[in-house]
Design a protein around this motif. Structure first.
Motif, PDB file in Angstrom:
ATOM      1  N   VAL A 247      -6.443  -3.598  -5.749  1.00 36.54           N
ATOM      2  CA  VAL A 247      -6.193  -2.832  -6.980  1.00 36.54           C
ATOM      3  C   VAL A 247      -6.850  -1.466  -6.816  1.00 36.54           C
ATOM      4  O   VAL A 247      -8.071  -1.364  -6.708  1.00 36.54           O
ATOM      5  CB  VAL A 247      -6.748  -3.563  -8.215  1.00 36.54           C
ATOM      6  CG1 VAL A 247      -6.614  -2.687  -9.462  1.00 36.54           C
ATOM      7  CG2 VAL A 247      -6.012  -4.884  -8.419  1.00 36.54           C
ATOM      8  N   VAL A 248      -6.028  -0.437  -6.775  1.00 37.90           N
ATOM      9  CA  VAL A 248      -6.501   0.917  -6.478  1.00 37.90           C
ATOM     10  C   VAL A 248      -5.817   1.914  -7.413  1.00 37.90           C
ATOM     11  O   VAL A 248      -4.885   1.567  -8.138  1.00 37.90           O
ATOM     12  CB  VAL A 248      -6.188   1.302  -5.010  1.00 37.90           C
ATOM     13  CG1 VAL A 248      -6.964   0.418  -4.050  1.00 37.90           C
ATOM     14  CG2 VAL A 248      -4.683   1.207  -4.732  1.00 37.90           C
ATOM     15  N   SER A 249      -6.284   3.155  -7.355  1.00 36.78           N
ATOM     16  CA  SER A 249      -5.581   4.213  -8.075  1.00 36.78           C
ATOM     17  C   SER A 249      -4.126   4.228  -7.622  1.00 36.78           C
ATOM     18  O   SER A 249      -3.819   4.061  -6.433  1.00 36.78           O
ATOM     19  CB  SER A 249      -6.223   5.569  -7.788  1.00 36.78           C
ATOM     20  OG  SER A 249      -5.499   6.604  -8.429  1.00 36.78           O
ATOM     21  N   THR A 250      -3.213   4.397  -8.573  1.00 35.33           N
ATOM     22  CA  THR A 250      -1.782   4.278  -8.300  1.00 35.33           C
ATOM     23  C   THR A 250      -1.320   5.161  -7.141  1.00 35.33           C
ATOM     24  O   THR A 250      -0.456   4.776  -6.359  1.00 35.33           O
ATOM     25  CB  THR A 250      -0.998   4.619  -9.576  1.00 35.33           C
ATOM     26  OG1 THR A 250      -1.397   3.697 -10.602  1.00 35.33           O
ATOM     27  CG2 THR A 250       0.488   4.536  -9.365  1.00 35.33           C
ATOM     28  N   SER A 251      -1.908   6.329  -7.014  1.00 37.24           N
ATOM     29  CA  SER A 251      -1.519   7.248  -5.941  1.00 37.24           C
ATOM     30  C   SER A 251      -1.982   6.773  -4.573  1.00 37.24           C
ATOM     31  O   SER A 251      -1.501   7.267  -3.548  1.00 37.24           O
ATOM     32  CB  SER A 251      -2.093   8.640  -6.218  1.00 37.24           C
ATOM     33  OG  SER A 251      -3.511   8.564  -6.327  1.00 37.24           O
ATOM     34  N   GLN A 252      -2.920   5.801  -4.551  1.00 40.26           N
ATOM     35  CA  GLN A 252      -3.518   5.376  -3.286  1.00 40.26           C
ATOM     36  C   GLN A 252      -2.924   4.090  -2.739  1.00 40.26           C
ATOM     37  O   GLN A 252      -3.380   3.585  -1.713  1.00 40.26           O
ATOM     38  CB  GLN A 252      -5.035   5.192  -3.465  1.00 40.26           C
ATOM     39  CG  GLN A 252      -5.751   6.421  -3.984  1.00 40.26           C
ATOM     40  CD  GLN A 252      -5.499   7.652  -3.119  1.00 40.26           C
ATOM     41  OE1 GLN A 252      -5.578   7.579  -1.903  1.00 40.26           O
ATOM     42  NE2 GLN A 252      -5.192   8.777  -3.756  1.00 40.26           N
ATOM     43  N   TRP A 253      -1.900   3.534  -3.394  1.00 36.91           N
ATOM     44  CA  TRP A 253      -1.300   2.308  -2.873  1.00 36.91           C
ATOM     45  C   TRP A 253      -0.292   2.681  -1.778  1.00 36.91           C
ATOM     46  O   TRP A 253       0.829   3.083  -2.056  1.00 36.91           O
ATOM     47  CB  TRP A 253      -0.609   1.496  -3.971  1.00 36.91           C
ATOM     48  CG  TRP A 253      -0.358   0.070  -3.528  1.00 36.91           C
ATOM     49  CD1 TRP A 253      -1.181  -1.002  -3.693  1.00 36.91           C
ATOM     50  CD2 TRP A 253       0.789  -0.412  -2.801  1.00 36.91           C
ATOM     51  NE1 TRP A 253      -0.635  -2.119  -3.122  1.00 36.91           N
ATOM     52  CE2 TRP A 253       0.564  -1.791  -2.566  1.00 36.91           C
ATOM     53  CE3 TRP A 253       1.954   0.182  -2.328  1.00 36.91           C
ATOM     54  CZ2 TRP A 253       1.485  -2.593  -1.877  1.00 36.91           C
ATOM     55  CZ3 TRP A 253       2.873  -0.608  -1.629  1.00 36.91           C
ATOM     56  CH2 TRP A 253       2.635  -1.978  -1.417  1.00 36.91           C
ATOM     57  N   ARG A 254      -0.761   2.577  -0.540  1.00 35.17           N
ATOM     58  CA  ARG A 254       0.071   2.832   0.645  1.00 35.17           C
ATOM     59  C   ARG A 254       0.899   4.109   0.501  1.00 35.17           C
ATOM     60  O   ARG A 254       2.139   4.086   0.609  1.00 35.17           O
ATOM     61  CB  ARG A 254       0.974   1.637   0.936  1.00 35.17           C
ATOM     62  CG  ARG A 254       0.207   0.331   1.092  1.00 35.17           C
ATOM     63  CD  ARG A 254       1.078  -0.802   1.561  1.00 35.17           C
ATOM     64  NE  ARG A 254       0.316  -2.061   1.606  1.00 35.17           N
ATOM     65  CZ  ARG A 254       0.774  -3.201   2.110  1.00 35.17           C
ATOM     66  NH1 ARG A 254       2.007  -3.251   2.598  1.00 35.17           N
ATOM     67  NH2 ARG A 254       0.031  -4.294   2.109  1.00 35.17           N
ATOM     68  N   PRO A 255       0.236   5.242   0.230  1.00 37.91           N
ATOM     69  CA  PRO A 255       0.988   6.491   0.028  1.00 37.91           C
ATOM     70  C   PRO A 255       1.719   6.914   1.291  1.00 37.91           C
ATOM     71  O   PRO A 255       1.257   6.680   2.410  1.00 37.91           O
ATOM     72  CB  PRO A 255      -0.108   7.493  -0.344  1.00 37.91           C
ATOM     73  CG  PRO A 255      -1.352   6.950   0.293  1.00 37.91           C
ATOM     74  CD  PRO A 255      -1.229   5.455   0.200  1.00 37.91           C
ATOM     75  N   ASN A 256       2.858   7.532   1.097  1.00 40.23           N
ATOM     76  CA  ASN A 256       3.605   8.073   2.226  1.00 40.23           C
ATOM     77  C   ASN A 256       2.877   9.309   2.754  1.00 40.23           C
ATOM     78  O   ASN A 256       2.333  10.094   1.974  1.00 40.23           O
ATOM     79  CB  ASN A 256       5.029   8.451   1.801  1.00 40.23           C
ATOM     80  CG  ASN A 256       5.831   7.240   1.357  1.00 40.23           C
ATOM     81  OD1 ASN A 256       5.717   6.168   1.947  1.00 40.23           O
ATOM     82  ND2 ASN A 256       6.628   7.403   0.317  1.00 40.23           N
ATOM     83  N   PRO A 257       2.849   9.493   4.069  1.00 41.23           N
ATOM     84  CA  PRO A 257       2.156  10.666   4.625  1.00 41.23           C
ATOM     85  C   PRO A 257       2.819  11.963   4.161  1.00 41.23           C
ATOM     86  O   PRO A 257       4.039  12.045   4.021  1.00 41.23           O
ATOM     87  CB  PRO A 257       2.299  10.470   6.137  1.00 41.23           C
ATOM     88  CG  PRO A 257       3.424   9.503   6.318  1.00 41.23           C
ATOM     89  CD  PRO A 257       3.450   8.648   5.103  1.00 41.23           C
ATOM     90  N   THR A 258       1.988  12.960   3.884  1.00 41.29           N
ATOM     91  CA  THR A 258       2.489  14.268   3.465  1.00 41.29           C
ATOM     92  C   THR A 258       1.794  15.352   4.270  1.00 41.29           C
ATOM     93  O   THR A 258       0.787  15.112   4.933  1.00 41.29           O
ATOM     94  CB  THR A 258       2.216  14.520   1.967  1.00 41.29           C
ATOM     95  OG1 THR A 258       0.798  14.623   1.766  1.00 41.29           O
ATOM     96  CG2 THR A 258       2.757  13.387   1.109  1.00 41.29           C
TER      97      THR A 258
END
Length: 276
Positions: A247-258
Motif C-alpha cells: 500500500v503506497v502513494s497512488t503515484s508510486q504503484w509501479r509507475p511507468n518510467p518517464t
C-alpha cells in the motif's frame, strides 16, 4: 426498437430527469479535474474552490486514473484475469477499465457499478467493447453489495477469478465498520485467485487542505467523504496477499518510467491484493 433498447432509453430519460444541475457531484467534479467535459457549471465552481484550498486534488485525480490503467493492465496481462467488477466507475473518460483490459485480452468482461444518474445517461459510452468481450452497467449504491453481486452474476462467472476495482469509492462510506463489512461481503463472494484493487484519498500530505476541500463540497451539497490513512486503507485488504510494492502513494504503484524520473507522491494511497 427492441424491448431491451426501450428499457435502456427509458432508464436514461429517467436518470436525466433526476439530475440536479444546481448541486455539485463528486463524479462530475472528478471529471472536471481530469480535464473531461461531462460536468455542470456548479461542478466547475465548487471544483475550483476545492482546488484553491487543496491544489493537489488534480494530481490525485490524474494519478488515480493512471494507476487504474496500470493495475488493470497487470491483472489482464500478468495475472490472466478476464473478468472485472468496477464499483464506483465515475464518468467515462479515457482508458476506462474495459478499454485497458480488452486491449490486453479482447474477451474480457466488465461490469460497471455507479450511483450517479449522470453516469447512467452516459452508460452507452461504457457499454461498448470488443465482439469477444462483454460490458454491463448497474446503477447501485456501494452500500448494497448483495444487490451488486446478484446483478453482476448475470455477466460474470463467480466460479472464476475476478478483479474487483474499488477506486475512490470507500471514502463515500463514512462509517469504518460499514466500509469494512462492504469489502468483506464483496471479497467473500470472490473465488480464490481473484484480486482487489483499492485506491482512495488520504490527508497525509495536506491534511488541512483535504479537510477544507471536504467541508466545501459537503456545504455545497455534494456527497460526504472521509479521507483515511494508508494504514486504515491497508486494513481493508487484511487476509489478502498484497502484491509489491504494498500500500503506497497512488503515484508510486509501479509507475511507468518517464523522462523526468519517478512522479511525486500524491494525497491518495492504493494497493493490489490477491485472494488466496
Amino acid at each position: 426498437m427492441s424491448a431491451g433498447r426501450d428499457e435502456e432509453v427509458s432508464a436514461a430519460v429517467d436518470a436525466g430527469a433526476r439530475i440536479d444541475e444546481s448541486v455539485p457531484h463528486s463524479a462530475r467534479m472528478w471529471n472536471y479535474w481530469l480535464g473531461g467535459r461531462d460536468y455542470y457549471a456548479i461542478d466547475k465552481i465548487v471544483g475550483d474552490q476545492i482546488i484553491n484550498e487543496f491544489p493537489g486534488i488534480r494530481d490525485v485525480a490524474r494519478q488515480s486514473r493512471a494507476c487504474l490503467g496500470r493495475m488493470v493492465a497487470h491483472l489482464a496481462g500478468q495475472e490472466g484475469i478476464r473478468q472485472f467488477l468496477d464499483i464506483g466507475t465515475g464518468l467515462p473518460t479515457h482508458d476506462n477499465t474495459h478499454e485497458v483490459a480488452q486491449r490486453v485480452a479482447p474477451e474480457c468482461r466488465v461490469v460497471y457499478v455507479d450511483h450517479d444518474p449522470l453516469v447512467l445517461v452516459h452508460a452507452r459510452a461504457l457499454l461498448t467493447g470488443t465482439d469477444e468481450g462483454r460490458t454491463a452497467y448497474l446503477e447501485c449504491d456501494v452500500r448494497d453489495p448483495a444487490r451488486i453481486l446478484e446483478a453482476a452474476a448475470k455477466t460474470l462467472d463467480f466460479t472464476r477469478p475476478i478483479g474487483l476495482i474499488l477506486f475512490g469509492i470507500l471514502g463515500n462510506v463514512i462509517d469504518d465498520a460499514e466500509a469494512a463489512e462492504i469489502v468483506r461481503t464483496l471479497v467473500d463472494a470472490l473465488p480464490s485467485g481473484s484480486f482487489v484493487a483499492l485506491n482512495d484519498g488520504t490527508g497525509v500530505l495536506d491534511k488541512e487542505g483535504r479537510e477544507e476541500a471536504i467541508r466545501i463540497a459537503i456545504e455545497q451539497g455534494s456527497t460526504p467523504y472521509v479521507a483515511r490513512t494508508p494504514d486504515e486503507l491497508a486494513g481493508f485488504l487484511d487476509g489478502l496477499q498484497l502484491l509489491d510494492p504494498g500500500v503506497v502513494s497512488t503515484s508510486q504503484w509501479r509507475p511507468n518510467p518517464t523522462e523526468v524520473g519517478t512522479p511525486q507522491n500524491v494525497d491518495a494511497a492504493c494497493g493490489l491484493a490477491r485472494k488466496p
